[in-house]
Design a protein around this motif. Structure first.
Motif, PDB file in Angstrom:
ATOM      1  N   VAL A  57       0.852  -1.193   0.000  1.00 42.35           N
ATOM      2  CA  VAL A  57       0.000   0.000   0.000  1.00 42.35           C
ATOM      3  C   VAL A  57       0.886   1.240   0.000  1.00 42.35           C
ATOM      4  O   VAL A  57       1.786   1.373   0.828  1.00 42.35           O
ATOM      5  N   SER A  58       0.664   2.151  -0.942  1.00 43.50           N
ATOM      6  CA  SER A  58       1.406   3.418  -1.003  1.00 43.50           C
ATOM      7  C   SER A  58       0.388   4.557  -1.043  1.00 43.50           C
ATOM      8  O   SER A  58      -0.815   4.308  -1.183  1.00 43.50           O
ATOM      9  N   GLN A 112      -0.641  -3.271 -10.205  1.00 41.81           N
ATOM     10  CA  GLN A 112      -0.598  -1.942  -9.595  1.00 41.81           C
ATOM     11  C   GLN A 112      -1.932  -1.263  -9.891  1.00 41.81           C
ATOM     12  O   GLN A 112      -2.277  -1.040 -11.052  1.00 41.81           O
ATOM     13  N   VAL A 113      -2.666  -0.939  -8.829  1.00 40.85           N
ATOM     14  CA  VAL A 113      -4.002  -0.365  -8.987  1.00 40.85           C
ATOM     15  C   VAL A 113      -4.077   0.983  -8.272  1.00 40.85           C
ATOM     16  O   VAL A 113      -3.887   1.068  -7.059  1.00 40.85           O
ATOM     17  N   HIS A 114      -4.351   2.034  -9.022  1.00 37.58           N
ATOM     18  CA  HIS A 114      -4.516   3.365  -8.442  1.00 37.58           C
ATOM     19  C   HIS A 114      -5.920   3.465  -7.854  1.00 37.58           C
ATOM     20  O   HIS A 114      -6.902   3.151  -8.538  1.00 37.58           O
ATOM     21  N   THR A 115      -6.015   3.895  -6.611  1.00 37.63           N
ATOM     22  CA  THR A 115      -7.312   3.978  -5.945  1.00 37.63           C
ATOM     23  C   THR A 115      -7.481   5.343  -5.283  1.00 37.63           C
ATOM     24  O   THR A 115      -6.501   6.032  -4.992  1.00 37.63           O
ATOM     25  N   PRO A 116      -8.737   5.759  -5.010  1.00 39.99           N
ATOM     26  CA  PRO A 116      -8.982   7.061  -4.393  1.00 39.99           C
ATOM     27  C   PRO A 116      -8.292   7.229  -3.034  1.00 39.99           C
ATOM     28  O   PRO A 116      -7.725   8.260  -2.741  1.00 39.99           O
ATOM     29  N   ILE A 160      -7.327   2.505   2.689  1.00 39.87           N
ATOM     30  CA  ILE A 160      -8.485   1.748   3.168  1.00 39.87           C
ATOM     31  C   ILE A 160      -8.272   0.250   2.971  1.00 39.87           C
ATOM     32  O   ILE A 160      -8.947  -0.564   3.590  1.00 39.87           O
ATOM     33  N   TYR A 161      -7.297  -0.094   2.115  1.00 40.38           N
ATOM     34  CA  TYR A 161      -7.025  -1.514   1.868  1.00 40.38           C
ATOM     35  C   TYR A 161      -6.007  -2.091   2.848  1.00 40.38           C
ATOM     36  O   TYR A 161      -5.743  -3.287   2.833  1.00 40.38           O
ATOM     37  N   ARG A 162      -5.446  -1.255   3.696  1.00 40.15           N
ATOM     38  CA  ARG A 162      -4.437  -1.754   4.634  1.00 40.15           C
ATOM     39  C   ARG A 162      -5.045  -2.792   5.590  1.00 40.15           C
ATOM     40  O   ARG A 162      -4.399  -3.768   5.947  1.00 40.15           O
ATOM     41  N   VAL A 163      -6.281  -2.594   5.992  1.00 41.93           N
ATOM     42  CA  VAL A 163      -6.918  -3.531   6.913  1.00 41.93           C
ATOM     43  C   VAL A 163      -7.268  -4.845   6.224  1.00 41.93           C
ATOM     44  O   VAL A 163      -7.610  -5.827   6.873  1.00 41.93           O
TER      45      VAL A 163
END
Length: 203
Positions: free
Chosen positions: A12-13, A27-31, A35-38
């Motif tokens: 996660v970056s 590699q997926v760019h997200t808003p 929120i994906y860390r959990v």
């Protein structure tokens, strides 16, 4: 077209997440990547949009199909690119965006980075009356606190990461400094800091 990917979040970056699917990392760019860390220990489904240009091949991902749909609608607006559309969706309140468009609320729309009066007017002209299929109840309330307790975090790392994420979305130092005092008074996880900052920036 890649409609969605299902796999495990490996990295996660502030700008993107890396999702491992059968040994391949996407590699997926997200808003709001944090929120994906959990979700790092469980399989996730990310609804994707594949952006192709002469010099770019990129994947953009979303928690719901509704978020993806609004992103695609925004891309059809003259003056709005993927980065601008992501910044709008990062607020976690797409229903407010739809409401602002339907009510011709230019003032609200110009609070997003890169959206001036001309672009706000273009968004309204292009999308008003065309978002009826985006039912507000379909969007999750991303401002609800996560179960994960922020107190387990040490130091200021979550806040620092959140500031980097805001910069990636296009917010300037001046805007970020305005919300820092409020953020420093709270103990939150990185994604909660991002959501809270965006909440304050859009007031």
């Amino acid at each position: 077209m890649i409609d969605f990917i299902r796999g495990f979040v490996e990295y996660v970056s502030p700008e993107y997440v890396s999702v491992e699917v059968m040994g391949v990392g996407y590699q997926v760019h997200t808003p709001n990547p944090f929120i994906y860390r959990v979700d790092k220990d469980k399989e996730v489904t990310i609804y994707t949009y594949q952006h192709v240009r002469e010099d770019i091949l990129a994947l953009y991902g979303f928690k719901t199909r509704e978020d993806k749909h609004l992103f695609m609608k925004l891309l059809n607006v003259t003056g709005i690119g993927p980065k601008g559309a992501l910044a709008i969706l990062a607020s976690g309140q797409p229903q407010q965006v739809v409401h602002a468009i339907e009510n011709e609320d230019e003032k609200f729309l110009t609070k997003f980075p890169g959206v001036g009066k001309k672009t706000a007017r273009q968004i309204i002209l292009d999308l008003k009356g065309k978002l009826n299929d985006l039912v507000p109840s379909a969007f999750p309330d991303l401002f609800q606190p996560d179960v994960e307790v922020a107190a387990t975090m040490q130091g200021n790392a979550p806040l620092d990461e959140a500031m980097e994420a805001l910069k990636v979305l296009g917010y300037g130092e001046r805007e970020i400094k305005k919300v820092m005092p409020s953020l420093k008074s709270e103990e939150l996880t990185t994604d909660q800091y991002v959501k809270r900052a965006l909440q304050l920036l859009l007031k």
